[in-house]
Design a protein around this motif. Structure first.
Motif, PDB file in Angstrom:
ATOM      1  N   CYS A   1      -6.991  -3.166   2.417  1.00  0.00           N
ATOM      2  CA  CYS A   1      -6.756  -4.569   2.100  1.00  0.00           C
ATOM      3  C   CYS A   1      -6.663  -5.520   3.419  1.00  0.00           C
ATOM      4  O   CYS A   1      -6.789  -6.912   3.586  1.00  0.00           O
ATOM      5  CB  CYS A   1      -5.820  -5.275   1.370  1.00  0.00           C
TER       6      CYS A   1
ATOM      7  N   GLY B   1     -11.898  -4.711  -4.104  1.00  0.00           N
ATOM      8  CA  GLY B   1     -12.945  -4.394  -3.163  1.00  0.00           C
ATOM      9  C   GLY B   1     -13.878  -5.679  -3.192  1.00  0.00           C
ATOM     10  O   GLY B   1     -14.816  -5.720  -2.060  1.00  0.00           O
TER      11      GLY B   1
ATOM     12  N   ARG C   1     -15.019  -9.340  -1.773  1.00  0.00           N
ATOM     13  CA  ARG C   1     -14.514 -10.020  -0.314  1.00  0.00           C
ATOM     14  C   ARG C   1     -14.963 -11.503  -0.548  1.00  0.00           C
ATOM     15  O   ARG C   1     -15.944 -11.986  -1.386  1.00  0.00           O
ATOM     16  CB  ARG C   1     -15.415  -9.375   0.438  1.00  0.00           C
TER      17      ARG C   1
ATOM     18  N   VAL D   1     -10.970  -8.945   2.335  1.00  0.00           N
ATOM     19  CA  VAL D   1     -10.871  -8.330   1.129  1.00  0.00           C
ATOM     20  C   VAL D   1      -9.814  -8.872   0.190  1.00  0.00           C
ATOM     21  O   VAL D   1      -8.718  -9.300   0.674  1.00  0.00           O
ATOM     22  CB  VAL D   1     -10.265  -6.666   1.012  1.00  0.00           C
TER      23      VAL D   1
END
Length: 450
Positions: free
Chosen positions: A67, A181, A183, A188
């Motif tokens: 992250c 996952g 973005r 992230v």
């Protein structure tokens, strides 16, 4: 562009279904020998308690790195993760947290767990996420935070949301349960707001072998406050020293080392899984663009979608049909089910329409709403969320519960495409069915999930 092929009668009228029973089975998570080896090694290590295990810390470090945050804390459910995040940002009795009107209940109930008041805001009808233009009208002198849900795998528009939060001195909590996952502007999800919370239960894109959750943050103070909620209200040192002296209210939200080992192994394949799912989703979206009346998920150019769910809109007017969109949605759902493709609603009413908020019994005697700490009456009438109602009326999700398993398989995507194309070759029959239905708006029917 997919090639149209002539097909037989609709299955709803006695024709052969496009997809045979069981062909769209969605086993998840996918368990590999690496996963088995990771779990077995943890069992054989004998380090299975919170005192001596290393697997939980390894998962926390891996998730923080993924992250882009300094800290992560693993807990035993996604709801626990949201609750700990809500507590960490300082929500107390009567304090308000803004929550999108379209989400899973836990996004809001976790606020009540810490005696806070959820205040709902409408969602964007294209992205299905919290509409930044609807936030400031919900802010009061008791607002502490904005809880942003990245619904179905698409990040919310965090730029303007963060600006609003900064202007009003509010914290931003990211609910990443469906968007691991994904973005936003290259960053992230879960590493952008003040604190992130995700679920890793077995149905999520990043899965464990049961239930679990993870908190992520760059703020050491928020990390430590969340950790106390996890561990009986005690402050645990970096050396895992325990004083058995609770400083605040806390729970037992500790996470299993065995489940942590499994999830850490899954995390190594998450980006590969996401890429494969995106290929399948993009292929289905391309087919939808050739079928007027179907609107694929909107993905703004500054973010990525990981398709925990594939939610599309219906637009009969785009197909030249003078037909109520809700009727079209319901008829399409029935016809596609006969062809072997489940299309689900996810939920048929805004979250504030659930009895918890309509009756306001809370955890007893009307608390937290009636415990003497609130400064105003919060309105939970579902008519206050017209864009959310529009989304519920005009959209459906492809598949049973999640897209990871089926969209990773090109042959299953082909079956989806074939079924939609067949139905649209017989669009006049779908319209005839729609006009004959005994129709009520979804929220006028019994409450249901999926």
């Amino acid at each position: 562009m997919e090639t149209l092929v002539r097909t037989s009668r609709l299955a709803v009228h006695g024709g052969e279904p496009t997809i045979p029973p069981g062909a769209l089975a969605e086993p998840w998570p996918l368990v590999t020998e690496d996963d088995v080896a990771a779990v077995t090694a943890t069992l054989r290590s004998g380090k299975l308690s919170w005192v001596n295990n290393t697997a939980v810390r390894e998962l926390e470090d891996a998730w923080a790195a993924y992250c882009g945050t300094r800290y992560a804390i693993a807990v035993n459910s996604g709801t626990a993760a949201i609750h700990a995040a809500v507590a960490a940002v300082g929500v107390g009795p009567g304090d308000e947290v803004i929550v999108p009107a379209l989400t899973f209940l836990a996004s809001a109930s976790a606020v009540i767990h810490h005696q806070g008041i959820p205040v709902f805001a409408d969602v964007d009808p294209r992205t299905f996420n919290l509409d930044p233009s609807k936030i400031e009208e919900k802010i009061s002198d008791r607002t502490k935070a904005i809880l942003v849900v990245h619904l179905h795998g698409l990040p919310a528009d965090l730029g303007p949301i963060m600006e609003i939060a900064a202007r009003h001195g509010l914290k931003v909590i990211e609910d990443v349960a469906q968007a691991q996952g994904a973005r936003y502007q290259g960053r992230v999800a879960g590493g952008i707001g003040d604190i992130g919370a995700t679920s890793i239960m077995a149905g999520k894109n990043l899965a464990t072998a049961g239930e679990g959750g993870i908190i992520s943050t760059n703020d050491r103070g928020l990390r430590d406050a969340a950790d106390m909620v996890k561990m009986f209200g005690e402050r645990i040192t970096d050396a895992e020293h325990r004083e058995y002296n609770a400083e605040t209210m806390g729970w037992n939200y500790r996470f299993s080392s065995i489940l942590a080992a499994f999830t850490n192994s899954q995390l190594k394949r998450l980006d590969h899984y996401i890429a494969e799912v995106q290929k399948g989703a993009q292929r289905l979206s391309a087919a939808f663009r050739e079928l007027p009346g179907l609107v694929p998920p909107h993905v703004p150019s500054d973010r990525t979608h990981v398709y925990h769910h594939y939610r599309f809109r219906v637009d009969p007017a785009a197909a030249g049909l003078e037909l109520h969109p809700g009727r079209f949605r319901k008829a399409l759902q029935r016809v596609m089910a006969a062809e072997g493709v489940p299309l689900i609603e996810y939920q048929n009413r805004p979250v504030p329409g659930q009895q918890l908020f309509q009756q306001r019994q809370g955890y007893g005697r009307g608390c937290p709403w009636s415990c003497g700490h609130t400064s105003r009456e919060v309105d939970y009438a579902i008519e206050a969320y017209p864009q959310t109602l529009d989304v519920i009326r005009c959209s459906l999700l492809v598949g049973n519960r999640l897209c990871m398993a089926s969209f990773m398989d090109p042959s299953k995507v082909t079956l989806y495409v074939d079924a939609f194309q067949k139905v649209f070759e017989h669009l006049d029959e779908v319209v005839e069915l729609a006009r004959s239905l005994d129709y009520r708006e979804p929220w006028e029917e019994a409450a249901r999930l999926a």
